[in-house]
Design a protein around this motif. Structure first.
Motif, PDB file in Angstrom:
ATOM      1  N   PHE A   7       0.823  -1.179  -0.071  1.00 22.69           N
ATOM      2  CA  PHE A   7      -0.006  -0.179   0.222  1.00 22.69           C
ATOM      3  C   PHE A   7       0.677   1.123  -0.099  1.00 22.69           C
ATOM      4  O   PHE A   7       0.203   2.566   0.052  1.00 22.69           O
ATOM      5  N   THR A   8       2.365   1.167   0.176  1.00 20.83           N
ATOM      6  CA  THR A   8       2.858   2.312   0.001  1.00 20.83           C
ATOM      7  C   THR A   8       4.337   1.803  -0.147  1.00 20.83           C
ATOM      8  O   THR A   8       4.498   0.949  -0.336  1.00 20.83           O
ATOM      9  N   GLU A   9       5.235   2.919  -0.562  1.00 22.59           N
ATOM     10  CA  GLU A   9       6.810   2.750  -0.896  1.00 22.59           C
ATOM     11  C   GLU A   9       7.415   3.225   0.323  1.00 22.59           C
ATOM     12  O   GLU A   9       7.110   4.502   0.755  1.00 22.59           O
ATOM     13  N   CYS A  10       8.335   2.645   1.137  1.00 18.05           N
ATOM     14  CA  CYS A  10       8.818   3.151   2.246  1.00 18.05           C
ATOM     15  C   CYS A  10      10.313   2.797   2.212  1.00 18.05           C
ATOM     16  O   CYS A  10      10.885   1.929   1.419  1.00 18.05           O
ATOM     17  N   GLN A  11      11.081   3.351   3.186  1.00 18.33           N
ATOM     18  CA  GLN A  11      12.817   3.206   3.361  1.00 18.33           C
ATOM     19  C   GLN A  11      12.850   2.149   4.129  1.00 18.33           C
ATOM     20  O   GLN A  11      14.059   1.757   4.453  1.00 18.33           O
ATOM     21  N   LEU A  12      12.035   1.808   5.280  1.00 18.33           N
ATOM     22  CA  LEU A  12      12.323   0.784   6.297  1.00 18.33           C
ATOM     23  C   LEU A  12      11.058   0.101   6.488  1.00 18.33           C
ATOM     24  O   LEU A  12       9.755   0.518   6.812  1.00 18.33           O
ATOM     25  N   VAL A  13      11.019  -1.386   6.639  1.00 21.76           N
ATOM     26  CA  VAL A  13      10.069  -2.072   7.130  1.00 21.76           C
ATOM     27  C   VAL A  13      10.451  -2.964   8.379  1.00 21.76           C
ATOM     28  O   VAL A  13      11.800  -3.331   8.458  1.00 21.76           O
ATOM     29  N   SER A  14       9.628  -2.860   9.390  1.00 27.67           N
ATOM     30  CA  SER A  14      10.161  -3.684  10.412  1.00 27.67           C
ATOM     31  C   SER A  14       8.809  -4.697  11.019  1.00 27.67           C
ATOM     32  O   SER A  14       7.812  -4.121  11.144  1.00 27.67           O
ATOM     33  N   CYS A  15       9.364  -5.870  10.775  1.00 30.01           N
ATOM     34  CA  CYS A  15       8.355  -7.025  11.054  1.00 30.01           C
ATOM     35  C   CYS A  15       9.000  -7.868  11.953  1.00 30.01           C
ATOM     36  O   CYS A  15       9.599  -8.738  11.279  1.00 30.01           O
ATOM     37  N   ARG A  16       8.735  -7.794  13.099  1.00 29.58           N
ATOM     38  CA  ARG A  16       9.490  -8.819  14.033  1.00 29.58           C
ATOM     39  C   ARG A  16       8.598  -9.615  14.897  1.00 29.58           C
ATOM     40  O   ARG A  16       7.680  -9.197  15.393  1.00 29.58           O
ATOM     41  N   ASN A  17       8.952 -11.073  14.818  1.00 30.77           N
ATOM     42  CA  ASN A  17       8.284 -12.083  15.571  1.00 30.77           C
ATOM     43  C   ASN A  17       6.880 -11.986  14.983  1.00 30.77           C
ATOM     44  O   ASN A  17       5.924 -12.520  15.921  1.00 30.77           O
ATOM     45  N   VAL A  18       6.752 -11.953  13.553  1.00 32.42           N
ATOM     46  CA  VAL A  18       5.474 -12.201  13.037  1.00 32.42           C
ATOM     47  C   VAL A  18       5.535 -13.484  12.228  1.00 32.42           C
ATOM     48  O   VAL A  18       4.509 -14.263  12.356  1.00 32.42           O
ATOM     49  N   MET A  19       6.512 -13.589  11.482  1.00 34.29           N
ATOM     50  CA  MET A  19       6.622 -14.523  10.439  1.00 34.29           C
ATOM     51  C   MET A  19       6.964 -16.071  11.077  1.00 34.29           C
ATOM     52  O   MET A  19       6.799 -17.028  10.404  1.00 34.29           O
ATOM     53  N   ILE A  20       7.371 -16.118  12.149  1.00 35.08           N
ATOM     54  CA  ILE A  20       7.774 -17.275  12.816  1.00 35.08           C
ATOM     55  C   ILE A  20       6.261 -17.860  13.178  1.00 35.08           C
ATOM     56  O   ILE A  20       6.396 -19.291  13.339  1.00 35.08           O
ATOM     57  N   TYR A  21       5.204 -17.511  13.017  1.00 35.48           N
ATOM     58  CA  TYR A  21       3.966 -18.073  13.194  1.00 35.48           C
ATOM     59  C   TYR A  21       3.464 -18.670  11.753  1.00 35.48           C
ATOM     60  O   TYR A  21       2.096 -19.156  11.728  1.00 35.48           O
ATOM     61  N   PHE A  22       4.071 -18.286  10.722  1.00 33.58           N
ATOM     62  CA  PHE A  22       3.740 -18.425   9.188  1.00 33.58           C
ATOM     63  C   PHE A  22       4.494 -19.703   8.760  1.00 33.58           C
ATOM     64  O   PHE A  22       5.491 -20.114   9.170  1.00 33.58           O
ATOM     65  N   ASP A  23       3.546 -20.557   7.851  1.00 34.18           N
ATOM     66  CA  ASP A  23       4.271 -21.500   7.140  1.00 34.18           C
ATOM     67  C   ASP A  23       5.125 -20.839   5.881  1.00 34.18           C
ATOM     68  O   ASP A  23       5.168 -19.823   5.694  1.00 34.18           O
ATOM     69  N   ARG A  24       5.914 -21.808   5.260  1.00 33.12           N
ATOM     70  CA  ARG A  24       7.060 -21.098   4.363  1.00 33.12           C
ATOM     71  C   ARG A  24       6.249 -20.613   3.359  1.00 33.12           C
ATOM     72  O   ARG A  24       6.906 -19.299   2.909  1.00 33.12           O
ATOM     73  N   PRO A  25       5.155 -20.949   2.608  1.00 34.35           N
ATOM     74  CA  PRO A  25       4.693 -20.248   1.422  1.00 34.35           C
ATOM     75  C   PRO A  25       4.313 -18.736   1.906  1.00 34.35           C
ATOM     76  O   PRO A  25       4.475 -17.755   1.414  1.00 34.35           O
ATOM     77  N   LEU A  26       3.770 -18.947   3.093  1.00 36.26           N
ATOM     78  CA  LEU A  26       3.134 -17.432   3.697  1.00 36.26           C
ATOM     79  C   LEU A  26       4.588 -16.555   4.067  1.00 36.26           C
ATOM     80  O   LEU A  26       4.201 -15.373   3.926  1.00 36.26           O
TER      81      LEU A  26
END
Length: 278
Positions: free
Chosen positions: A209-228
């Motif tokens: 939804f936007t173009e940005c210079q920094l993304v912080s996504c911490r301790n979220v993807m550990i709950y996803f399977d590999r494709p997600l």
């Protein structure tokens, strides 16, 4: 006669429950790590006093009030301000010098939970003189969590750990400069929220939804399977400007991602990556 569902039946019930949640309310947990989801659903079933997952599914389909209660179990809302102080210290010392070169900044905090990381970023950017030219996009799938984040109100007994983390993260002032206390709560300065846009966004189904210079996504993807996980990293890749930065949690990595070649390690020990020119 034993009425306990066999594991096979329980797995079917859970799959149908997740299908109902996705089709009825558009919250899609079907590609979250199944062991984690199963553990949380069992806790929800016990505490919400349902005998089976099928009974929970029936309530979910016919009672809209159930979805919010179930989301509180399915989404992890455990965080604190300046969590993992060394991560924020690395941002302050190694990433912010690069961010200073931009006339304006956009930062995306994905999976912002109750907002502790949002206020950590806002305070750090204020101390570094960058908040005025920064827009922070804070997203989560849980509306109740977003409401807490928007309020900026936290129990007073959490402030000691917040303060300790802030100092260890290289804080230049006292954390007490940014909040007032009342009725056993700490209320953070509304000026910190003036540069924040809180929004409902799903890494499972929504797009960039936007173009940005920094993304912080911490301790979220550990709950996803590999494709997600790959889908999420793909969103971050598309969102980042050339040479933009991506911060992940301490147990997360891009090593096995389909998008790994699009990033280089910037601060290896803190899981901070930089989008490559390619």
């Amino acid at each position: 006669m034993n009425t306990e569902p066999t594991p096979a039946v329980e797995d079917i019930e859970i799959q149908l429950l997740l299908e109902a949640l996705a089709l009825r309310y558009h919250y899609d947990f079907r590609h979250y790590a199944r062991a984690s989801i199963k553990r949380r659903l069992r806790q929800a079933r016990e505490q919400l006093e349902f005998s089976t997952f099928s009974a929970m599914q029936d309530a979910l389909l016919h009672n809209e009030g159930m979805v919010g209660r179930l989301l509180d179990y399915l989404t992890v809302q455990v965080s604190e301000m300046f969590r993992d102080p060394s991560y924020f210290k690395a941002l302050r010392e190694k990433v912010i010098p690069h961010l200073r070169t931009y006339p304006s900044l956009k930062i995306w905090i994905a999976g912002c939970s109750h907002g502790e990381e949002v206020y950590s970023f806002a305070i750090m950017l204020l101390e570094e003189g960058l908040l005025d030219r920064t827009m922070i996009y804070a997203t989560d799938i849980n509306p109740a969590a977003l409401d807490v984040a928007k309020s900026g109100v936290y129990p007073l007994d959490r402030i000691a750990s917040f303060t300790r983390n802030h100092q260890q993260a290289g804080g230049r002032t006292s954390l007490a400069d940014y909040y007032a206390t009342a009725y056993g709560r700490a209320v953070f300065d509304k000026k910190l929220r003036e540069k924040v846009v809180f929004s409902d966004h799903s890494l499972v189904s929504d797009e960039v939804f936007t173009e940005c210079q920094l993304v912080s996504c911490r301790n979220v993807m550990i709950y996803f399977d590999r494709p997600l996980q790959d889908r999420a990293v793909g969103l971050f890749r598309e969102s980042l400007t050339r040479r933009g930065f991506l911060g992940l949690g301490s147990k997360e990595t891009l090593r096995f991602s389909d998008h790994a070649d699009a990033f280089t390690e910037f601060v290896r020990e803190e899981k901070i990556y930089q989008r490559s020119d390619a």
